[in-house]
Enzyme design. Sequence first.
Site, short mmCIF file in Angstrom:
data_model
loop_
_atom_site.label_atom_id
_atom_site.label_comp_id
_atom_site.label_asym_id
_atom_site.label_seq_id
_atom_site.Cartn_x
_atom_site.Cartn_y
_atom_site.Cartn_z
N VAL A 102 53.58 38.90 68.49
CA VAL A 102 53.60 40.18 67.78
C VAL A 102 52.28 40.31 67.04
CG1 VAL A 102 54.71 41.55 65.97
CG2 VAL A 102 56.11 40.12 67.49
N CYS A 103 51.71 41.50 67.05
CA CYS A 103 50.50 41.80 66.29
C CYS A 103 49.36 40.89 66.75
CB CYS A 103 50.80 41.70 64.80
SG CYS A 103 49.58 42.46 63.71
N ASN A 104 48.54 40.40 65.82
CA ASN A 104 47.42 39.57 66.22
C ASN A 104 47.81 38.12 66.48
OD1 ASN A 104 47.76 38.69 63.59
ND2 ASN A 104 45.72 39.27 62.89
#
Length: 231
Positions: A102-104
């Site tokens: 998820v995300c970075n």
Amino acid sequence: MSETCHIGMLLFPQVTQLDLTGPVQILSRVPGACVHLLWKAKAPVMTDAGFSINPTTAFDDCPQLDVLCVPGGFGIVDLLGDSGTLDFLRRQAAAARYVTSVCNGSLVLGAAGLLQGYRSACHWNWRHYLPAFGAIPGDERIVRDRNRISGGGVTAGIDFALALAAELAGEETARMLQLGFEYDPQPPFDCGSPARAGAARVAAYQERLAPRMQAAERAVAVASLSLRAGS
């Protein structure tokens, strides 16, 4: 799904807690799910929101995971050069059914060498670092490439978790989860992506984060060199 499904979420210092807790809230309701909050030891871990979360499982005690997930946050800057964490991710990914982020958090998978040749999502402000690890950036909210599933920035983790729930337990189960959580987004402002926010607002956001992103860029460069040297 009748058998236990071991889902491991990396919990590290300065994780963006919603990257972690949003998916956990959804995935913990998947029939048969056993969610592990993973870190090197079981002492409380401070998130970026000013409160701590307790890991449930230390790396050395972790069973083989069916789902491995790395959330994001500014804490990933330290993880990019953390050989113990990267080695743990490699070991688990080798036999996991799904390797996810998820995300970075996708950049941590990249630093572990787990995204070479794969498409991946990432937070929009970090997405351009993915090619440093041989990954192919995708700007969708959820990106699937073989057994890699990734969500975009922060709130996309909820969408990601519902998509993963459908993979694990069927679409109807995921639909019932979405209904139960009343996930019916109607944001008050239409500026949740760079395209909608406009160039001036994006530039102001990036200027505010510039000092922290400079440190991130250095960490990405070092991790990328290390990955290539080990290939």
